[in-house]
Write a protein that holds these residues in place. Structure first.
Motif, PDB file in Angstrom:
ATOM      1  N   PRO A 389       0.827  -1.212   0.000  1.00  0.00           N
ATOM      2  CA  PRO A 389       0.000   0.000   0.000  1.00  0.00           C
ATOM      3  C   PRO A 389       0.859   1.260   0.000  1.00  0.00           C
ATOM      4  CG  PRO A 389      -0.782  -1.573   1.646  1.00  0.00           C
ATOM      5  CD  PRO A 389       0.536  -2.092   1.145  1.00  0.00           C
ATOM      6  N   ASP A 390       0.366   2.288  -0.664  1.00  0.00           N
ATOM      7  CA  ASP A 390       1.135   3.524  -0.746  1.00  0.00           C
ATOM      8  C   ASP A 390       1.515   4.056   0.629  1.00  0.00           C
ATOM      9  OD1 ASP A 390       0.809   3.284  -3.436  1.00  0.00           O
ATOM     10  OD2 ASP A 390      -0.488   5.052  -3.684  1.00  0.00           O
ATOM     11  N   ASP A 391       0.583   3.940   1.595  1.00  0.00           N
ATOM     12  CA  ASP A 391       0.860   4.513   2.920  1.00  0.00           C
ATOM     13  C   ASP A 391       1.812   3.666   3.748  1.00  0.00           C
ATOM     14  OD1 ASP A 391      -0.772   2.385   3.557  1.00  0.00           O
ATOM     15  OD2 ASP A 391      -2.350   3.593   4.505  1.00  0.00           O
ATOM     16  N   ALA A 392       2.213   2.490   3.221  1.00  0.00           N
ATOM     17  CA  ALA A 392       3.174   1.641   3.923  1.00  0.00           C
ATOM     18  C   ALA A 392       4.579   1.761   3.347  1.00  0.00           C
ATOM     19  CB  ALA A 392       2.724   0.175   3.876  1.00  0.00           C
ATOM     20  N   ARG A 393       4.712   2.380   2.205  1.00  0.00           N
ATOM     21  CA  ARG A 393       6.023   2.460   1.561  1.00  0.00           C
ATOM     22  C   ARG A 393       6.960   3.367   2.362  1.00  0.00           C
ATOM     23  NH1 ARG A 393       6.456   0.076  -3.261  1.00  0.00           N
ATOM     24  NH2 ARG A 393       4.502  -0.690  -4.172  1.00  0.00           N
ATOM     25  N   GLN A 394       8.271   3.019   2.322  1.00  0.00           N
ATOM     26  CA  GLN A 394       9.231   3.753   3.135  1.00  0.00           C
ATOM     27  C   GLN A 394      10.485   4.185   2.379  1.00  0.00           C
ATOM     28  OE1 GLN A 394       9.934   2.341   7.103  1.00  0.00           O
ATOM     29  NE2 GLN A 394       8.034   1.166   7.156  1.00  0.00           N
ATOM     30  N   ASP A 395      10.674   3.740   1.151  1.00  0.00           N
ATOM     31  CA  ASP A 395      11.874   4.095   0.398  1.00  0.00           C
ATOM     32  C   ASP A 395      11.873   5.598   0.090  1.00  0.00           C
ATOM     33  OD1 ASP A 395      13.985   4.383  -1.411  1.00  0.00           O
ATOM     34  OD2 ASP A 395      13.526   2.519  -2.452  1.00  0.00           O
ATOM     35  N   PRO A 396      12.987   6.297   0.365  1.00  0.00           N
ATOM     36  CA  PRO A 396      13.051   7.723   0.029  1.00  0.00           C
ATOM     37  C   PRO A 396      12.757   8.019  -1.437  1.00  0.00           C
ATOM     38  CG  PRO A 396      14.933   7.098   1.385  1.00  0.00           C
ATOM     39  CD  PRO A 396      14.215   5.825   1.036  1.00  0.00           C
ATOM     40  N   THR A 397      13.071   7.076  -2.321  1.00  0.00           N
ATOM     41  CA  THR A 397      12.802   7.284  -3.744  1.00  0.00           C
ATOM     42  C   THR A 397      11.319   7.547  -3.985  1.00  0.00           C
ATOM     43  OG1 THR A 397      14.650   5.859  -4.361  1.00  0.00           O
ATOM     44  CG2 THR A 397      12.985   6.246  -6.037  1.00  0.00           C
ATOM     45  N   TRP A 398      10.466   6.820  -3.286  1.00  0.00           N
ATOM     46  CA  TRP A 398       9.021   6.968  -3.432  1.00  0.00           C
ATOM     47  C   TRP A 398       8.585   8.398  -3.092  1.00  0.00           C
ATOM     48  CZ3 TRP A 398       4.542   5.043  -5.148  1.00  0.00           C
ATOM     49  CH2 TRP A 398       3.356   5.401  -4.520  1.00  0.00           C
ATOM     50  N   ASP A 409      11.245  -0.921  -1.906  1.00  0.00           N
ATOM     51  CA  ASP A 409      10.553  -1.633  -0.838  1.00  0.00           C
ATOM     52  C   ASP A 409      10.159  -3.052  -1.241  1.00  0.00           C
ATOM     53  OD1 ASP A 409      10.639   0.444   1.068  1.00  0.00           O
ATOM     54  OD2 ASP A 409       8.860   1.396   0.196  1.00  0.00           O
ATOM     55  N   GLY A 410       9.863  -3.260  -2.522  1.00  0.00           N
ATOM     56  CA  GLY A 410       9.353  -4.553  -2.964  1.00  0.00           C
ATOM     57  C   GLY A 410      10.319  -5.707  -2.810  1.00  0.00           C
ATOM     58  N   CYS A 411      11.621  -5.416  -2.725  1.00  0.00           N
ATOM     59  CA  CYS A 411      12.601  -6.489  -2.518  1.00  0.00           C
ATOM     60  C   CYS A 411      13.048  -6.582  -1.064  1.00  0.00           C
ATOM     61  CB  CYS A 411      13.808  -6.303  -3.431  1.00  0.00           C
ATOM     62  SG  CYS A 411      14.812  -4.840  -3.077  1.00  0.00           S
ATOM     63  N   ARG A 412      12.445  -5.749  -0.197  1.00  0.00           N
ATOM     64  CA  ARG A 412      12.901  -5.657   1.194  1.00  0.00           C
ATOM     65  C   ARG A 412      11.865  -6.175   2.196  1.00  0.00           C
ATOM     66  NH1 ARG A 412      15.791   0.370   1.155  1.00  0.00           N
ATOM     67  NH2 ARG A 412      17.440  -0.161  -0.345  1.00  0.00           N
ATOM     68  N   VAL A 413      10.778  -6.726   1.722  1.00  0.00           N
ATOM     69  CA  VAL A 413       9.730  -7.229   2.612  1.00  0.00           C
ATOM     70  C   VAL A 413      10.298  -8.368   3.464  1.00  0.00           C
ATOM     71  CG1 VAL A 413       7.489  -8.383   2.673  1.00  0.00           C
ATOM     72  CG2 VAL A 413       7.919  -6.544   1.021  1.00  0.00           C
ATOM     73  N   PRO A 414      10.019  -8.394   4.776  1.00  0.00           N
ATOM     74  CA  PRO A 414      10.551  -9.451   5.645  1.00  0.00           C
ATOM     75  C   PRO A 414      10.255 -10.854   5.123  1.00  0.00           C
ATOM     76  CG  PRO A 414       9.695  -7.685   6.989  1.00  0.00           C
ATOM     77  CD  PRO A 414       9.349  -7.337   5.567  1.00  0.00           C
ATOM     78  N   ILE A 415      11.263 -11.714   5.204  1.00  0.00           N
ATOM     79  CA  ILE A 415      11.183 -13.030   4.573  1.00  0.00           C
ATOM     80  C   ILE A 415      10.421 -14.031   5.454  1.00  0.00           C
ATOM     81  CG2 ILE A 415      13.306 -12.600   3.291  1.00  0.00           C
ATOM     82  CD1 ILE A 415      14.756 -14.512   5.166  1.00  0.00           C
ATOM     83  N   PRO A 416       9.828 -15.044   4.843  1.00  0.00           N
ATOM     84  CA  PRO A 416       9.023 -16.020   5.580  1.00  0.00           C
ATOM     85  C   PRO A 416       9.831 -17.257   5.998  1.00  0.00           C
ATOM     86  CG  PRO A 416       8.629 -16.291   3.234  1.00  0.00           C
ATOM     87  CD  PRO A 416       9.652 -15.194   3.370  1.00  0.00           C
ATOM     88  N   TRP A 417       9.675 -17.636   7.244  1.00  0.00           N
ATOM     89  CA  TRP A 417      10.345 -18.825   7.772  1.00  0.00           C
ATOM     90  C   TRP A 417       9.380 -19.985   8.003  1.00  0.00           C
ATOM     91  CZ3 TRP A 417      15.605 -18.997   8.233  1.00  0.00           C
ATOM     92  CH2 TRP A 417      16.287 -17.789   8.148  1.00  0.00           C
TER      93      TRP A 417
END
Length: 532
Positions: A389-398, A409-417
Motif C-alpha cells: 500500500p502507498d501509505d506503507a512504503r518507506q523508500d526515500p525514492t518513493w 521496498d518490494g525487494c525488502r519485505v521481511p522473509i518467511p520462515w
C-alpha cells in the motif's frame, strides 16, 4: 599464511530489518540473525554480509549513519554484535560489515557541528558545503533519489547530498574524514569482522570545479555511460589503497568489496587492482537480460577484466536495491535500476514463469568460477512484492519522486520462515515493518525444506555440488550447443542453460542437478541442467 577464501566464497546478504525479529517489534535485529545462522550454514554458504546496523535515524534504512562505531538500538547492542560474530565463527561462517563512506546522516555530530559553525570553518570542511549562484545551487546535479542534489542552509550556503537531503556527502579531500574512517575500520576489525562491503564505493571524490552534468534520458539512477563528475574519479582509489593497508594489519584475509556502479566490467575492475579492494560487485552481470549471447558476452568480459588485475570475478543476481531476479528477468529492460515496480507497472510477469527463469539463471550463476552473492530470500524463490500500500512504503525514492518511482521496498519485505506462524515466522508477535503478502506462506522455509523440486532444495543441491566439485576455484570452457542455449564446462561439470523457446536434448552424462523438471528426458525452455 593466507588462503584467499574470498576468491571462491558464496556470500549471503542479510538485510537485518527484514531477516529475523527476536524482539517482536516488527523490525529484524542482530539477535534474530544469530538465532537463524544454523539455517545459513545448512544452506551451504560461506560468508554473511550484514547490511547497515549502525546507529541511524533510519531515513534510508540505515544507509544514513549517525554513529559509525555503535549498533543502532533498533537492531540491538555491541554485545549482540559480538555474540553474532562468535556464533558465526563457531559455525565456520565469516561476517562482512556494510560501511557507508560517501555520506553520513544529517544527525551525525559532525554535521550538526557544521550547521552550527560559520562558512569556511573546519567543521564545514568535513562536508561538501559550497556557495551558490544567487538563489541557485552550485550546479545542476540531481539526487539519485530524485530532485536536486543540493540543499540550502540558513546562512545561504548549500550542501551536497547525492542521495536524500538527510544524507550529506563527506568531503574526501579532508584528512580528518580519511583518518576517522580508518579508525572505524579498525573498530570493527578488532571486534572480529572479516571485512567490509563498501557502499557507493565509486563515489566519495567529486570532479574539480563540480561541473554541471545532465544524465542522458535513458540513464538509470546511477547516471549514464559517459564520465560522470561524481562517480569513478581517480582520487577515490587512493582511499582504498589506504584501507587495503589497514586490513593488511590483521590476520585472516580480511576483505573489501566495492559497490561500484560503473558502466562496464573493465571500469569496475579498477577497484580490485592488487593494492586496492579484493572484490567488486559485477553489476554488468546483475543487469544482464535472459539472453544467451548477452550472457556469454558479459561472462567473457568479466573473466577477462577481473582476471587481468588478478581478482576473482563475482556473480550476483539480486540485492536490496534491485527488483528480485525471480521477477526481474521476466520483465526484460522495462524497469531501470532503482525505479522498482508496483500495482500500476506494466508487464508484470506470471510468478511461476518468472520463478522458472530465475531458478535457471541461479543454476548458471552458481556454476561459474569465482565468488557468488545470494540475497536473503532468493533461496526461497521470493518474487518482488508489487502490492505494498502507498501509505506503507518507506523508500526515500518513493517520496522524493512523489510516487513516480516505487523504489526498493518490494525487494525488502521481511522473509518467511514458517508458513503457519505469525508474520510467517519473521516475528513471533506478527509485527512486520513492511506488510507481507498472504502468498508468502507457500514460500516459507518450512514449506520447502525436504520438498523435491522446491527452490530451497535446488539452492542446497547447487551449493553442495559447487563446494564438492570446486567450481568456485575452477575454470570455464565454452562448449558447442544449440542456438539460443548456453553451455560450458567447469571442472568435471557440464552446464547447459536453455534460453530459447523450444526444448533441446540433454548433454551426455549423469544429471547432477536441474533447475526444473526434465520431461521426456529433454531440457525445456528457461531451465538449466548440470551434468557430470
Amino acid at each position: 599464511m593466507t588462503n584467499e577464501w574470498w576468491r571462491s566464497a558464496v556470500i549471503y546478504q542479510v538485510y537485518p530489518r527484514s531477516f529475523a525479529d527476536a524482539s517482536g517489534d516488527g523490525v529484524g535485529d542482530l539477535a534474530g540473525i544469530t538465532s537463524r545462522l544454523d539455517h545459513l550454514r545448512d544452506l551451504g554458504i560461506d560468508v554473511v554480509w550484514l547490511s547497515p546496523f549502525m546507529t541511524s535515524p533510519q531515513k534510508d534504512a540505515g544507509y544514513d549513519v549517525s554513529d559509525y562505531r555503535d549498533v543502532d538500538p533498533l537492531f540491538g547492542t555491541l554485545d549482540d554484535f559480538d555474540a553474532l560474530i562468535a556464533r558465526a565463527h563457531g559455525l565456520d561462517l565469516r561476517v562482512i560489515v556494510d560501511l557507508v563512506p560517501n555520506h553520513s546522516s544529517d544527525q551525525h555530530p559532525w554535521f550538526q557541528e557544521a550547521l552550527a559553525s560559520e562558512p569556511g570553518s573546519a567543521a564545514r570542511g568535513r562536508y561538501m558545503f559550497r556557495e551558490g549562484d544567487g538563489d541557485q545551487p552550485p550546479n545542476n546535479w540531481q539526487s539519485v533519489f530524485g530532485g536536486p542534489a543540493w540543499t540550502r542552509v540558513a546562512d545561504g550556503q548549500w550542501y551536497l547530498h547525492l542521495f536524500d537531503a538527510s544524507q550529506p556527502d563527506f568531503d574526501w579531500s579532508n584528512d580528518e574524514v580519511r583518518a576517522d574512517f580508518r579508525t572505524t575500520l579498525r573498530f570493527w576489525l578488532d571486534r572480529g569482522a572479516d571485512g567490509f562491503r563498501v557502499d557507493v564505493a565509486h563515489g566519495l571524490v567529486k570532479a574539480d570545479g563540480l561541473p554541471d552534468y545532465t544524465p542522458p534520458e535513458d540513464a538509470d539512477s546511477m547516471g549514464g555511460a559517459e564520465p560522470v563528475p561524481y562517480w569513478g574519479q581517480d582520487g577515490v582509489h587512493d582511499v582504498y589503497r589506504e584501507w587495503h593497508a589497514v586490513l593488511g594489519e590483521y590476520e585472516g584475509d580480511r576483505v573489501l568489496c566495492a559497490e561500484a556502479w560503473m558502466p562496464t566490467v573493465g571500469e569496475i575492475a579498477k577497484w580490485v587492482r592488487p593494492d586496492e579492494m579484493h572484490q567488486a560487485f559485477n553489476f554488468s552481470y546483475l543487469m544482464s537480460e535472459w539472453d544467451a549471447d548477452g550472457l556469454r558476452g558479459v561472462i567473457d568480459d568479466s573473466l577477462a577484466a577481473f582476471g587481468a588485475v588478478g581478482a576473482p570475478s563475482t556473480w550476483v543476481l539480486s540485492n536490496h536495491d534491485v527488483i528480485r531476479h525471480a521477477t526481474r528477468l521476466a520483465l526484460g529492460d522495462e524497469s531501470p535500476q532503482g525505479h522498482g515496480i508496483g500495482p500500476t507497472s506494466l508487464g508484470i510477469p506470471d510468478t511461476a514463469f518468472a520463478l522458472r527463469r530465475g531458478n535457471a539463471a541461479t543454476a548458471v550463476m552458481l556454476a561459474l568460477p569465482g565468488s557468488a552473492y545470494i540475497y536473503q530470500g532468493e533461496e526461497l524463490g521470493l518474487p518482488e512484492v508489487i502490492d505494498i500500500p502507498d501509505d506503507a512504503r518507506q523508500d526515500p525514492t518513493w517520496f522524493r519522486t512523489n510516487g513516480e518511482r516505487y523504489g526498493r521496498d518490494g525487494c525488502r519485505v521481511p522473509i518467511p520462515w514458517s508458513a503457519a506462524s505469525p508474520a510467517f515466522g519473521f516475528s513471533e508477535t506478527g509485527a512486520s515493518w513492511l506488510p507481507q503478502p498472504d502468498s508468502w506462506a507457500a514460500y516459507a522455509r518450512d514449506a520447502q525444506a525436504g520438498i523435491d523440486g522446491s527452490t530451497l532444495e535446488l539452492y542446497r543441491a547447487l551449493l553442495r555440488l559447487r563446494r564438492e566439485r570446486g567450481l568456485g576455484k575452477g575454470g570455464l570452457e565454452w562448449l558447442e550447443s544449440p542456438a539460443g542455449t548456453l553451455s560450458f564446462r567447469n571442472g568435471d561439470v557440464t552446464v547447459l542453460a536453455n534460453v530459447s523457446a523450444d526444448p533441446v536434448d540433454l548433454p551426455a552424462g549423469r544429471v547432477l542437478a536441474a533447475s526444473g523438471p526434465l520431461p521426456d528426458g529433454r531440457l525445456p525452455s528457461d531451465t538449466t541442467v548440470w551434468v557430470g
